[in-house]
Every structure is written in C-alpha cells, then in structure tokens.
Write a protein that holds these residues in place. Structure first.
Motif, PDB file in Angstrom:
ATOM      1  N   PRO A 195       2.061   3.981  -4.030  1.00  9.64           N
ATOM      2  CA  PRO A 195       1.478   3.243  -2.912  1.00  9.64           C
ATOM      3  C   PRO A 195       2.356   3.226  -1.666  1.00  9.64           C
ATOM      4  CG  PRO A 195       1.114   2.053  -4.953  1.00  9.64           C
ATOM      5  CD  PRO A 195       2.029   3.191  -5.283  1.00  9.64           C
ATOM      6  N   GLU A 198       2.129   6.665  -0.030  1.00  9.84           N
ATOM      7  CA  GLU A 198       0.768   6.863   0.472  1.00  9.84           C
ATOM      8  C   GLU A 198       0.535   6.058   1.752  1.00  9.84           C
ATOM      9  OE1 GLU A 198      -2.326   6.857  -2.778  1.00  9.84           O
ATOM     10  OE2 GLU A 198      -0.549   6.399  -3.991  1.00  9.84           O
ATOM     11  N   SER A 199       1.034   4.836   1.765  1.00  8.61           N
ATOM     12  CA  SER A 199       0.907   3.993   2.950  1.00  8.61           C
ATOM     13  C   SER A 199       1.687   4.584   4.122  1.00  8.61           C
ATOM     14  CB  SER A 199       1.405   2.577   2.638  1.00  8.61           C
ATOM     15  OG  SER A 199       1.253   1.734   3.756  1.00  8.61           O
ATOM     16  N   ASN A 203       0.185   5.851   7.775  1.00  7.47           N
ATOM     17  CA  ASN A 203       0.691   5.374   9.062  1.00  7.47           C
ATOM     18  C   ASN A 203       1.205   6.522   9.929  1.00  7.47           C
ATOM     19  OD1 ASN A 203       0.373   2.439   9.211  1.00  7.47           O
ATOM     20  ND2 ASN A 203       1.652   2.403   7.374  1.00  7.47           N
ATOM     21  N   ALA A 221      -3.757   2.252  -1.176  1.00  6.43           N
ATOM     22  CA  ALA A 221      -2.811   1.959  -0.100  1.00  6.43           C
ATOM     23  C   ALA A 221      -3.202   2.590   1.238  1.00  6.43           C
ATOM     24  CB  ALA A 221      -1.404   2.392  -0.511  1.00  6.43           C
ATOM     25  N   PRO A 222      -3.670   3.853   1.280  1.00  8.42           N
ATOM     26  CA  PRO A 222      -4.073   4.412   2.574  1.00  8.42           C
ATOM     27  C   PRO A 222      -5.204   3.632   3.238  1.00  8.42           C
ATOM     28  CG  PRO A 222      -3.690   6.181   1.010  1.00  8.42           C
ATOM     29  CD  PRO A 222      -3.664   4.896   0.225  1.00  8.42           C
ATOM     30  N   ALA A 225      -3.815   0.402   4.621  1.00 10.54           N
ATOM     31  CA  ALA A 225      -3.097   0.677   5.868  1.00 10.54           C
ATOM     32  C   ALA A 225      -4.075   0.900   7.014  1.00 10.54           C
ATOM     33  CB  ALA A 225      -2.191   1.891   5.699  1.00 10.54           C
TER      34      ALA A 225
END
Length: 358
Positions: A195, A198-199, A203, A221-222, A225
């Motif tokens: 996560p 991925e985040s 970003n 997570a994406p 975000a």
C-alpha cells in the motif's frame, strides 16, 4: 454473484454426485496459495472469496486450506510441497511467480492435481487458468479517456510480465479509440501488494498531471490517494467503491468461485484433465461492478456498450492491424491474437511513449 444456468446445473450435478460419493467419509482436500493477504481487498481477497464460494457450495463434503503472504520463489515451493505432503487432492497456486515452484512440486507429487493462475506451463497434473483481464482494461481505457481533462491517464504496474504488459496495451487501445490525444504514464512498483508504494506511485503520477488512476496492483491505496486529491480511478480485482466513493468510477471484479467449483467437480468425477482455462465477460467470471452514478450518462452508456460488444464477441481488443511503439506490425489486419499469443505479449502498442523494463 450472478447465478447462471450453468452454475445451477453444476450445483445439481455436484450435489447428486456427492450424496453418493466416498467424500461423505473422506472430504476432498483443496489447498490455496496466495501471494498477498486475504485482506488485500484485491487479487488475493477475490481468490479467497472463490474458496469460500467453493466451501459453501460443498459444505462438509470438502475441506479447504489456504496460506497467505507467500513470497514467489523458494518459499512458494516449500508451501506448495507441504500442502501436497499433507494430503491435499487439488492445489491452486494463484500468482504468476508460483509457476516454476508449482511445476517442480507437481513432478514430485504426480497423484495431486495442481492449477496455476496466469502462467503458461502445464503438465500431466498441472492446469493453468486465468481471466481475460484485458477485456476489463479495454473498457477502463475507454472510460478513462472520456473522463480525463488533462488527456493524461496513469497506470501503476506491478511486474513486467506478459499479463501486465498486455493489460497496459488494452487500456491504451481503449483510450485511443475514443480520444486520439490521450497519453499514458506508467510507474512500475515491482510488487503486487504494498500500500505504501502504491500510494506513492499514485501521488507521483498525479504530480505529473495524471487525473485518472488505473492499477495492476492489489490494494485500494491508489484509489484512496486519488480520493484525497480529487482525482478519479478504477478499482482492481474486487469492488473497491467503498474506499473512494467520490473518485471510484467502477471496478473490474474477478469472480473465481465458478471455476473453483468446476475444477473440484472434475476431480470428484475423475475426469480432470490439464487445460488452459480463460474466463471473461462472456461467462461472468469477469465483471464491471459499481459504476458510480455520478458519472455522466454518456460515460456510463459507453462503459456498458463497450462491455457488451466484447462480451458478445462482436469485438476483440487485440484484432489487427496493430503496430508496436517502434512502428513494427505486431498484429496483421483482420487477425486476432489467440490465447497463446496473448500470454506472451512483450511489446507496447503504438503511441505508448515508454520502454518495458528488463
């Protein structure tokens, strides 16, 4: 899960078979090996939902075991071997990197049936199975290209294997079909589930002007975000709508239960044979779910119409003519890639300004 005529017929045949089967005293033992946690809310989660569907279908006539968070490589071979040693009749190994460990274990345990997800190596007791995820990716590309305001969509990629490369191509082909100006930016994270990474990737893409996030990784997570920054995204593998109610456009959901029930029935009937199974829109094993009602009606209609064309067989995303991004013809006019060719794609389609990592 949609109950199809096939599933009802299967349920009846299995129930009849098991009522008179030796399994009443000796349950069929089925093992599952997951690359991520069952709580990843993506790939491994949906495989486990398939296991649960199998268990609910059979009840006490079947015994299931799963091992989660198994690293691809030596650790996988150890886990698969242990399941085979402990009396499992059928073992599902659910990640591409489990391919060689599965083949090695299968040679040592010829009496056990193995099924490996997304790979291409088979033997007398090893089948392969996968989803036509490229169908959902093409729909995603159409939707992303219609929704983008910056003409820049982003893709978070896991590992540079044919499955992932194929799906990036499908997204871009879908996008270009409705928006010739669209561009795609790709970030490789070299993980299926992380996560944090991925985040960060989401970003980084948004910092570069991306306003639609797609992913071939397993956590929400994406999307989370994207929600924080007011950007739209598409869920991967499971219904991720509740993680980003404003930003979630729709999810492409994997529904493994019907295949797992079918495979167990074949083992029980003693007619299991190695095969290369692909499931998609046509049999509802791949589904578009939770289309956000806030999307413009024109966009919602395009999502449904594109899915319907693929599901009916009217359209296939990998029908030529197609060029790669060096200008070489990779699919001739009028030709549609077969499953073997789809499983070995190692090129980007024309217009993707990137190179595939080694």
């Amino acid at each position: 899960m949609r109950i199809t005529t096939w599933m009802k017929a299967t349920a009846l045949s299995i129930s009849t078979l098991l009522s008179t089967s030796v399994l009443a005293d000796d349950p069929l033992k089925v093992g599952f090996v997951y690359v991520g946690p069952v709580g990843d809310h993506g790939w491994s989660y949906e495989h486990d939902q398939g296991r649960i569907a199998m268990k609910q279908h059979y009840g006490d006539q079947i015994e299931t075991t799963y091992v989660e968070n198994v690293a691809e490589g030596a650790d996988a071979e150890r886990v698969i071997t242990q399941l085979a040693k402990s009396g499992h009749d059928l073992i599902f190994t659910t990640s591409f990197g489990f391919m060689n460990p599965t083949i090695k274990a299968a040679k040592r345990f010829p009496q056990v049936k193995f099924e490996h997800a997304t790979g291409y190596k088979r033997s007398k007791n090893v089948s392969t199975y996968t989803l036509r995820t490229y169908e959902g990716r093409y729909v995603s590309g159409v939707a992303a290209a219609m929704a983008t305001k910056t003409n820049t969509i982003g893709y978070i990629a896991s590992f540079p294997i044919p499955e992932v490369i194929r799906d990036i191509n499908a997204v871009f082909l879908g996008a270009k079909s409705v928006n010739p100006e669209v561009k795609i930016k790709i970030v490789w994270v070299n993980t299926w589930y992380d996560p944090g990474k991925e985040s960060d990737a989401a970003n980084a893409l948004m910092d570069q002007g991306v306003d639609i996030i797609l992913q071939h990784t397993d956590s929400p997570a994406p999307l989370i975000a994207a929600e924080k920054r007011g950007v739209m995204g598409i869920g991967q593998a499971s219904d991720m709508s509740h993680f980003a109610p404003k930003s979630h456009m729709f999810s492409v959901r994997n529904v493994w239960g019907p295949h797992y029930i079918r495979s167990a029935e074949k083992v029980v009937n003693k007619d299991w044979q190695p095969e290369d199974f692909w499931g998609g829109f046509q049999d509802d094993i791949l589904q578009i779910v939770s289309i956000n009602p806030s999307l413009p009606q024109e966009l919602q209609a395009a999502i449904k119409a594109t899915q319907a064309k693929i599901k009916s067989g009217e359209f296939h995303p990998f029908t030529g003519p197609l060029l790669d991004n060096t200008g070489k013809e990779v699919v001739a006019a009028g030709y549609t890639l077969n499953d073997t060719e789809l499983a070995s794609i190692n090129w980007y389609v024309e217009g993707i300004d990137a190179t595939i990592p080694n």
